[in-house]
Motif scaffolding. Sequence first.
Motif, PDB file in Angstrom:
ATOM      1  N   GLN A  42       0.848  -1.187   0.000  1.00 22.87           N
ATOM      2  CA  GLN A  42       0.000   0.000   0.000  1.00 22.87           C
ATOM      3  C   GLN A  42       0.884   1.236   0.000  1.00 22.87           C
ATOM      4  OE1 GLN A  42      -3.277  -0.132  -0.364  1.00 22.87           O
ATOM      5  NE2 GLN A  42      -3.475   2.087  -0.457  1.00 22.87           N
ATOM      6  N   PHE A  43       0.736   2.056  -1.040  1.00 23.32           N
ATOM      7  CA  PHE A  43       1.545   3.261  -1.182  1.00 23.32           C
ATOM      8  C   PHE A  43       0.734   4.498  -0.792  1.00 23.32           C
ATOM      9  CE2 PHE A  43       3.662   0.322  -4.081  1.00 23.32           C
ATOM     10  CZ  PHE A  43       4.995   0.515  -3.739  1.00 23.32           C
ATOM     11  N   PHE A  44       1.438   5.482  -0.249  1.00 24.12           N
ATOM     12  CA  PHE A  44       0.832   6.746   0.153  1.00 24.12           C
ATOM     13  C   PHE A  44       1.570   7.878  -0.557  1.00 24.12           C
ATOM     14  CE2 PHE A  44      -0.011   3.681   3.410  1.00 24.12           C
ATOM     15  CZ  PHE A  44      -1.325   3.907   3.768  1.00 24.12           C
ATOM     16  N   LEU A  45       0.795   8.750  -1.175  1.00 25.46           N
ATOM     17  CA  LEU A  45       1.348   9.836  -1.981  1.00 25.46           C
ATOM     18  C   LEU A  45       0.740  11.153  -1.535  1.00 25.46           C
ATOM     19  CD1 LEU A  45       3.105  10.583  -4.501  1.00 25.46           C
ATOM     20  CD2 LEU A  45       1.011  10.313  -5.865  1.00 25.46           C
ATOM     21  N   TYR A  46       1.587  12.095  -1.184  1.00 25.57           N
ATOM     22  CA  TYR A  46       1.151  13.447  -0.817  1.00 25.57           C
ATOM     23  C   TYR A  46       1.198  14.296  -2.081  1.00 25.57           C
ATOM     24  CZ  TYR A  46       1.169  17.932   1.723  1.00 25.57           C
ATOM     25  OH  TYR A  46       0.883  19.193   2.196  1.00 25.57           O
ATOM     26  N   ALA A  47       0.030  14.619  -2.611  1.00 25.68           N
ATOM     27  CA  ALA A  47      -0.041  15.241  -3.932  1.00 25.68           C
ATOM     28  C   ALA A  47      -1.360  15.982  -4.082  1.00 25.68           C
ATOM     29  CB  ALA A  47       0.073  14.160  -5.009  1.00 25.68           C
ATOM     30  N   PRO A  48      -1.473  16.862  -5.082  1.00 21.79           N
ATOM     31  CA  PRO A  48      -2.758  17.500  -5.349  1.00 21.79           C
ATOM     32  C   PRO A  48      -3.862  16.463  -5.525  1.00 21.79           C
ATOM     33  CG  PRO A  48      -1.036  18.547  -6.642  1.00 21.79           C
ATOM     34  CD  PRO A  48      -0.411  17.350  -6.000  1.00 21.79           C
ATOM     35  N   ARG A  49      -5.075  16.801  -5.058  1.00 24.73           N
ATOM     36  CA  ARG A  49      -6.170  15.826  -5.089  1.00 24.73           C
ATOM     37  C   ARG A  49      -6.449  15.305  -6.487  1.00 24.73           C
ATOM     38  NH1 ARG A  49      -8.976  20.684  -4.193  1.00 24.73           N
ATOM     39  NH2 ARG A  49      -9.027  20.306  -1.957  1.00 24.73           N
ATOM     40  N   GLU A  50      -6.114  16.100  -7.506  1.00 23.44           N
ATOM     41  CA  GLU A  50      -6.370  15.685  -8.881  1.00 23.44           C
ATOM     42  C   GLU A  50      -5.563  14.453  -9.280  1.00 23.44           C
ATOM     43  OE1 GLU A  50      -7.318  20.002  -8.408  1.00 23.44           O
ATOM     44  OE2 GLU A  50      -5.557  18.745  -7.954  1.00 23.44           O
TER      45      GLU A  50
END
Length: 371
Positions: A32-40
């Motif tokens: 399971q990966f987690f990415l902090y990024a714009p919601r788009e």
Amino acid sequence: MQKKVMIYAYTNFNLGDDLFIKLLCERYPKTQFFLYAPREYKHNFKSFRNVSIYSSNNFFMRLLNYGLRKLKIDFSIRNIIARKCDAIVHVGGSIFIQKDNWTGIPNYKQKIKGKPFYVLGSNFGPFQNQQFFTEHYELFKKYTDICFRDKYSYGLFKDLPNVRVADDIVFQLNRKRSVSIKKHIVISVIKPSFRKNLHNYDEIYYQKIKDITIYFVNMGYQVTLMSFCEKEGDQEAVEEILQKLPEEIFDNVAKYYYKYNMEEALDIIASSSYVIATRFHSMILGWVFNKPVFPVSYSKKMNNVMKDIGFQGSYIDLKEINSLKPIDVYECMETNSVDVSVQAKNSKNHFKKLDEYLLNSTNMGTGAKSI
């Protein structure tokens, strides 16, 4: 037990960087990966069941960032999320460039105690002083694994036992795509002045790309002007070039702006018969899809990779583009092909150490979601 991994990446809808994330997440479907990024970004990874997106541009996150800045707390939200994960993977290309305002290594690049930290796919530099190099040398000692994408960067740190080298991650992209080949040229463009060392080159670059476009249309080709990253000015560059073109060739010129659909963007390149590449990864993708490529090199990272793979074709440095003739570009269609099957295999070595850590995870992914 399923592993949870935080991804650090450049999340500004740049096709090359988004492909890094895609290939990473595809390789480990049980992680399971987690990415902090714009919601788009949920649009880009909507088909991935193992990616969770923390929206960097929602109101709560922006408020929290504001509070941390007001309190002068030297801590990033990415690090807060990463502390809840089992490991961190920083995947990206030009992530170790010395900027003019550089004052030290940012917090989010620091090793988190007890968390494996992997750096994959990067080159090092350009840098201007020894302090930048020395501080990163000491930082890299603490990382679990670093795999550079070029021999120059590797050579700077090769005495560190955790430093390796492999060809660019994108070389391992699946080369088989069911698209038709037609008399179609893709020209990836940039806005030169987005980069300080090229701030005086916009006009001559746009003029030359206009001349090349007209030449290929007159030779019976359809031309697509392609933007890889709107934020870095590619889209603006396309519009500037289009304004310079005569109306009588408009029916034979298209524009393509990448933002959400990686597969569509890849199909554009795969369906072409020739790639004129200013973007680094347009050069790589052209080779991946077995197209002749004419590189317009805006950075030493492009020259370094051409040297590493033994590219014998013609190219031009962007600063010398004033001397380029469209006929020279046209004639290179017969000479600028290269076999990258060795690089496709070697590029998988980026994941060698991460494989050892992740491949026994269990799949509990529930779909890409925005938090």
